[in-house]
Enzyme design. Sequence first.
Site, PDB file in Angstrom:
ATOM      1  N   GLY A   1       0.759  -1.259   0.000  1.00  0.00           N
ATOM      2  CA  GLY A   1       0.000   0.000   0.000  1.00  0.00           C
ATOM      3  C   GLY A   1       0.783   1.299   0.000  1.00  0.00           C
TER       4      GLY A   1
ATOM      5  N   GLU B   1       3.961   4.260   6.183  1.00  0.00           N
ATOM      6  CA  GLU B   1       2.727   3.512   5.901  1.00  0.00           C
ATOM      7  C   GLU B   1       1.756   4.389   5.110  1.00  0.00           C
ATOM      8  OE1 GLU B   1       1.182   0.955   5.630  1.00  0.00           O
ATOM      9  OE2 GLU B   1       1.244  -0.416   7.310  1.00  0.00           O
ATOM     10  N   ASP B   2       0.856   3.757   4.384  1.00  0.00           N
ATOM     11  CA  ASP B   2      -0.187   4.513   3.695  1.00  0.00           C
ATOM     12  C   ASP B   2      -1.356   4.807   4.629  1.00  0.00           C
ATOM     13  OD1 ASP B   2      -0.436   1.708   3.625  1.00  0.00           O
ATOM     14  OD2 ASP B   2      -1.975   1.800   2.095  1.00  0.00           O
TER      15      ASP B   2
ATOM     16  N   ASP C   1      -5.413   1.956  10.196  1.00  0.00           N
ATOM     17  CA  ASP C   1      -6.857   1.747  10.286  1.00  0.00           C
ATOM     18  C   ASP C   1      -7.160   1.168  11.678  1.00  0.00           C
ATOM     19  OD1 ASP C   1      -9.464   0.597   9.910  1.00  0.00           O
ATOM     20  OD2 ASP C   1      -9.168   0.633   7.752  1.00  0.00           O
ATOM     21  N   THR C   2      -7.101  -0.149  11.838  1.00  0.00           N
ATOM     22  CA  THR C   2      -7.236  -0.724  13.183  1.00  0.00           C
ATOM     23  C   THR C   2      -5.956  -0.466  13.982  1.00  0.00           C
ATOM     24  OG1 THR C   2      -6.298  -2.873  12.548  1.00  0.00           O
ATOM     25  CG2 THR C   2      -8.690  -2.608  12.311  1.00  0.00           C
ATOM     26  N   GLY C   3      -4.865  -0.194  13.276  1.00  0.00           N
ATOM     27  CA  GLY C   3      -3.579   0.038  13.938  1.00  0.00           C
ATOM     28  C   GLY C   3      -2.799  -1.248  14.170  1.00  0.00           C
TER      29      GLY C   3
ATOM     30  N   THR D   1      -1.474  -3.411  12.065  1.00  0.00           N
ATOM     31  CA  THR D   1      -0.272  -3.551  11.233  1.00  0.00           C
ATOM     32  C   THR D   1       0.856  -2.660  11.756  1.00  0.00           C
ATOM     33  OG1 THR D   1      -1.686  -4.002   9.321  1.00  0.00           O
ATOM     34  CG2 THR D   1       0.607  -3.441   8.866  1.00  0.00           C
TER      35      THR D   1
ATOM     36  N   LYS E   1      -7.273   6.542  10.632  1.00  0.00           N
ATOM     37  CA  LYS E   1      -8.691   6.453  10.992  1.00  0.00           C
ATOM     38  C   LYS E   1      -8.785   6.375  12.517  1.00  0.00           C
ATOM     39  CE  LYS E   1     -10.629   3.921   7.050  1.00  0.00           C
ATOM     40  NZ  LYS E   1     -11.249   2.641   6.660  1.00  0.00           N
TER      41      LYS E   1
ATOM     42  N   PHE F   1     -14.320   3.255   3.778  1.00  0.00           N
ATOM     43  CA  PHE F   1     -13.297   2.441   3.111  1.00  0.00           C
ATOM     44  C   PHE F   1     -12.746   3.251   1.948  1.00  0.00           C
ATOM     45  CE2 PHE F   1     -11.552  -0.771   0.305  1.00  0.00           C
ATOM     46  CZ  PHE F   1     -10.830  -1.536   1.204  1.00  0.00           C
TER      47      PHE F   1
ATOM     48  N   ASP G   1      -5.818  -0.430  -2.176  1.00  0.00           N
ATOM     49  CA  ASP G   1      -6.618  -1.210  -3.126  1.00  0.00           C
ATOM     50  C   ASP G   1      -7.948  -1.681  -2.549  1.00  0.00           C
ATOM     51  OD1 ASP G   1      -5.502  -3.255  -1.328  1.00  0.00           O
ATOM     52  OD2 ASP G   1      -6.252  -4.693  -2.813  1.00  0.00           O
TER      53      ASP G   1
ATOM     54  N   ARG H   1      -5.018   0.966  -7.000  1.00  0.00           N
ATOM     55  CA  ARG H   1      -3.781   1.452  -6.380  1.00  0.00           C
ATOM     56  C   ARG H   1      -3.153   2.571  -7.202  1.00  0.00           C
ATOM     57  NH1 ARG H   1      -2.190  -2.199  -2.239  1.00  0.00           N
ATOM     58  NH2 ARG H   1      -2.651  -4.385  -2.642  1.00  0.00           N
TER      59      ARG H   1
HETATM   60  C1  PRP Z   1      -3.246  -2.137   4.492  1.00  0.00           C
HETATM   61  C2  PRP Z   1      -2.382  -0.910   4.606  1.00  0.00           C
HETATM   62  C3  PRP Z   1      -1.749  -1.054   5.959  1.00  0.00           C
HETATM   63  C4  PRP Z   1      -2.783  -1.830   6.748  1.00  0.00           C
HETATM   64  C5  PRP Z   1      -3.495  -0.923   7.706  1.00  0.00           C
HETATM   65  O1  PRP Z   1      -2.482  -3.228   4.055  1.00  0.00           O
HETATM   66  O2  PRP Z   1      -1.444  -0.839   3.570  1.00  0.00           O
HETATM   67  O3  PRP Z   1      -0.535  -1.763   5.903  1.00  0.00           O
HETATM   68  O4  PRP Z   1      -3.713  -2.370   5.792  1.00  0.00           O
HETATM   69  O5  PRP Z   1      -4.563  -1.560   8.343  1.00  0.00           O
HETATM   70  P1  PRP Z   1      -4.647  -1.824   9.886  1.00  0.00           P
HETATM   71  O6  PRP Z   1      -4.295  -0.554  10.607  1.00  0.00           O
HETATM   72  O7  PRP Z   1      -6.094  -2.205  10.121  1.00  0.00           O
HETATM   73  O8  PRP Z   1      -3.729  -2.943  10.245  1.00  0.00           O
HETATM   74  P2  PRP Z   1      -3.100  -4.569   3.423  1.00  0.00           P
HETATM   75  O9  PRP Z   1      -3.179  -5.653   4.450  1.00  0.00           O
HETATM   76  O10 PRP Z   1      -4.392  -4.220   2.722  1.00  0.00           O
HETATM   77  O11 PRP Z   1      -1.999  -4.997   2.388  1.00  0.00           O
HETATM   78  P3  PRP Z   1      -1.483  -4.150   1.113  1.00  0.00           P
HETATM   79  O12 PRP Z   1      -0.757  -2.945   1.657  1.00  0.00           O
HETATM   80  O13 PRP Z   1      -0.584  -5.100   0.421  1.00  0.00           O
HETATM   81  O14 PRP Z   1      -2.694  -3.771   0.297  1.00  0.00           O
END
Ligand code: PRP
Length: 177
Positions: free
Chosen positions: A44, A99-100, A103-105, A107, A131, A152, A159, A165
């Site tokens: 991302g 990071e892009d 969201d839930t944090g 990752t 978010k 979303f 994506d 993307r």
């Molecule tokens: C997306 C985005 C972050 C993550 C954020 O990755 O690029 O890495 O989700 O979400 P979170 O805060 O809820 O964890 P994704 O798993 O879609 O993989 P991608 O980057 O390869 O599309």
Amino acid sequence: MDKFNLSTLITEKQIQEKILEIGKKITQQYQGKEDVVAICVLKGSFMFYSDLIRAIDCDLACEFFGVASYHGEIKSSGEVKITLDLNHPVEGKHVILIEDIVDTGLTMSYLIKNIKARHPKSLTTATLLLKPGALKTKVDLDHVGFEIGNEFVVGYGLDYQGLYRNLPFIAQVQNMN
Ligand code: PRP
């Protein structure tokens, strides 16, 4: 490009202006520092990453870290999977983690823990989107481009089912199921 109806949430101009702003702050922060490594979180953040590092005026090495938890879908699987590990050790380096979206944090929180365990000299985090209403865990973020609602979003690296993307702006998908 019209499988779903998209409405622009953040324009290309807004994104690029914000990147210059963040790039300036990071440049000031890293002035005089050596051994700087910017980590791109694939997939991302590839677009934000490539624009942001060009807005940072200091010598830095590039590293790529592949992780996934959404697998192209709307909801996180809750499980972060490494798809590509870093190529070089970051021990003793000044790391900028890019990071892009947070969201839930889950990752970003996983990434911070993972990178800290490799003993960098310092760690700075940057995300284009946050978010706040979706966070499931507390995450330390140093640079945030835009705070958004729980919609979303796609585009500028993000994506839905593998698509969108390549859009140069951030959009909301209107007619998803
Ligand atoms: C997306 C985005 C972050 C993550 C954020 O990755 O690029 O890495 O989700 O979400 P979170 O805060 O809820 O964890 P994704 O798993 O879609 O993989 P991608 O980057 O390869 O599309």
